[in-house]
Design a protein around this motif. Structure first.
Motif, short mmCIF file in Angstrom:
data_model
loop_
_atom_site.label_atom_id
_atom_site.label_comp_id
_atom_site.label_asym_id
_atom_site.label_seq_id
_atom_site.Cartn_x
_atom_site.Cartn_y
_atom_site.Cartn_z
N LEU A 165 -3.98 9.52 5.38
CA LEU A 165 -5.21 8.83 5.74
C LEU A 165 -5.23 7.42 5.16
O LEU A 165 -5.61 6.46 5.84
CB LEU A 165 -6.42 9.62 5.26
CG LEU A 165 -7.79 8.99 5.54
CD1 LEU A 165 -7.98 8.72 7.02
CD2 LEU A 165 -8.91 9.89 5.01
N ALA A 166 -4.80 7.27 3.91
CA ALA A 166 -4.76 5.94 3.30
C ALA A 166 -3.83 5.01 4.09
O ALA A 166 -4.14 3.83 4.29
CB ALA A 166 -4.32 6.04 1.85
N ARG A 167 -2.70 5.54 4.55
CA ARG A 167 -1.78 4.71 5.35
C ARG A 167 -2.44 4.26 6.65
O ARG A 167 -2.29 3.11 7.08
CB ARG A 167 -0.49 5.49 5.64
CG ARG A 167 0.44 5.61 4.45
CD ARG A 167 1.83 6.06 4.87
NE ARG A 167 1.82 7.39 5.47
CZ ARG A 167 1.99 8.51 4.80
NH1 ARG A 167 2.15 8.48 3.47
NH2 ARG A 167 1.99 9.68 5.41
N LEU A 168 -3.17 5.16 7.30
CA LEU A 168 -3.87 4.80 8.53
C LEU A 168 -4.92 3.72 8.27
O LEU A 168 -5.08 2.78 9.06
CB LEU A 168 -4.54 6.03 9.14
CG LEU A 168 -3.63 7.08 9.78
CD1 LEU A 168 -4.47 8.20 10.37
CD2 LEU A 168 -2.76 6.46 10.86
N LEU A 169 -5.65 3.83 7.17
CA LEU A 169 -6.66 2.84 6.84
C LEU A 169 -6.01 1.49 6.54
O LEU A 169 -6.52 0.43 6.96
CB LEU A 169 -7.49 3.31 5.65
CG LEU A 169 -8.32 4.57 5.87
CD1 LEU A 169 -9.09 4.94 4.60
CD2 LEU A 169 -9.28 4.41 7.05
N HIS A 170 -4.90 1.52 5.83
CA HIS A 170 -4.16 0.29 5.53
C HIS A 170 -3.72 -0.39 6.82
O HIS A 170 -3.87 -1.61 6.99
CB HIS A 170 -2.94 0.62 4.67
CG HIS A 170 -2.03 -0.53 4.40
ND1 HIS A 170 -2.26 -1.46 3.42
CD2 HIS A 170 -0.87 -0.90 5.02
CE1 HIS A 170 -1.28 -2.37 3.44
NE2 HIS A 170 -0.43 -2.04 4.39
N THR A 171 -3.20 0.40 7.76
CA THR A 171 -2.76 -0.16 9.04
C THR A 171 -3.94 -0.70 9.84
O THR A 171 -3.84 -1.77 10.45
CB THR A 171 -2.02 0.93 9.86
OG1 THR A 171 -0.88 1.38 9.11
CG2 THR A 171 -1.56 0.40 11.19
N ALA A 172 -5.05 0.04 9.85
CA ALA A 172 -6.23 -0.42 10.58
C ALA A 172 -6.73 -1.76 10.06
O ALA A 172 -7.18 -2.62 10.82
CB ALA A 172 -7.33 0.64 10.49
N ALA A 173 -6.66 -1.95 8.75
CA ALA A 173 -7.13 -3.19 8.15
C ALA A 173 -6.30 -4.39 8.59
O ALA A 173 -6.78 -5.53 8.60
CB ALA A 173 -7.09 -3.10 6.63
N ASP A 174 -5.05 -4.14 8.99
CA ASP A 174 -4.16 -5.22 9.43
C ASP A 174 -4.32 -5.55 10.91
O ASP A 174 -3.70 -6.51 11.39
CB ASP A 174 -2.70 -4.83 9.17
CG ASP A 174 -2.33 -4.97 7.71
OD1 ASP A 174 -3.05 -5.67 6.97
OD2 ASP A 174 -1.32 -4.36 7.29
N ARG A 175 -5.14 -4.77 11.63
CA ARG A 175 -5.33 -5.06 13.05
C ARG A 175 -6.02 -6.42 13.22
O ARG A 175 -6.92 -6.75 12.46
CB ARG A 175 -6.19 -3.98 13.70
CG ARG A 175 -5.52 -2.62 13.80
CD ARG A 175 -4.54 -2.58 14.96
NE ARG A 175 -4.06 -1.23 15.18
CZ ARG A 175 -2.96 -0.71 14.66
NH1 ARG A 175 -2.22 -1.42 13.85
NH2 ARG A 175 -2.60 0.53 14.92
N PRO A 176 -5.65 -7.18 14.24
CA PRO A 176 -6.32 -8.47 14.48
C PRO A 176 -7.74 -8.29 14.94
O PRO A 176 -8.10 -7.24 15.46
CB PRO A 176 -5.46 -9.11 15.57
CG PRO A 176 -4.78 -7.96 16.24
CD PRO A 176 -4.57 -6.91 15.18
#
Length: 232
Positions: free
Chosen positions: A221-232
């Motif tokens: 879940l933390a990895r998904l949140l980290h990736t979501a934060a990088d979305r433009p």
């Protein structure tokens, strides 16, 4: 580095995010896990309705002076978090709904519930929705230890927050959003979510676990949140 505000669902408080928060901090993010009024350590502090919970989130963002913030709402908390995301304006980077309900203007958390069981349970427990028992958590990818931790930490949920209607000024489809669908809790998003996912501003991400991934799959879940934060 991103500022995350994490809000857990019914019966839970900030404590539920402990493992996810640790992973995000290791990745360099600032994390602010929030307990909503009437729950966990805030139980009995003040009468809590749904709009109280919306203010809890907005005021936390403003109190901390957060900018470029990712709001994360799990389960019930998607409803106040979704409303708060609209209200914090340009402070918002993204909103992430984790197997969550989403607010629909004029409708409550219980609007789509076909049975009156929850309303009756609230009436039978002095206005609070009683927490789940261990048997209710089966089949959700949780170990016995994880179930015990969650159930032991849960507190009754203020019933008014489930029956008050949401208030939105515009469509949530205009906000940048990620929806995390936990597949052990059903592989299809609810209709209100499916409609929002038609927006170009929304994305769907699937996670192969149950409804409480902060316990069952905190690193994933933390990895998904980290990736979501990088979305433009």
């Amino acid at each position: 580095m991103t500022d995350f505000v994490l809000v857990a669902g019914a019966w839970l408080g900030a404590w539920a995010w402990e493992e996810v928060a640790a992973e995000l901090r290791t990745a360099g993010h600032d994390v602010h896990a929030l307990t909503l009024s009437g729950l966990a350590e805030k139980r009995g502090t003040q009468p809590a309705g749904q709009q109280t919970h919306v203010r809890d989130v907005v005021e936390e963002v403003e109190r901390l002076g957060l900018r470029d913030v990712v709001l994360v709402g799990h389960s019930y908390s998607g409803i106040p978090v979704g409303q708060a995301a609209e209200r914090i304006g340009d402070r918002l980077r993204r909103v992430v709904f984790v197997d969550a309900n989403v607010p629909v203007d004029g409708e409550s958390f219980l609007s789509d519930w076909p049975s009156g069981q929850v309303r009756q349970a609230i009436a039978d427990h002095s206005g609070y929705w009683p927490p789940l028992g261990p048997e209710d958590c089966a089949g959700q990818g949780l170990t016995g230890e994880q179930i015990a931790r969650m159930v032991d930490g849960a507190t009754p949920h203020p019933g008014v927050t489930l029956t008050e209607p949401a208030v939105l000024g515009r469509s949530l489809g205009e906000l940048p959003a990620t929806y995390v669908k936990c597949l052990l809790d059903g592989d299809e998003p609810m209709p209100a979510v499916a409609a929002l996912l038609e927006s170009d501003s929304w994305e769907l991400v699937e996670l192969d676990t149950g409804h409480w991934p902060m316990f069952s799959r905190p690193r994933a879940l933390a990895r998904l949140l980290h990736t979501a934060a990088d979305r433009p």
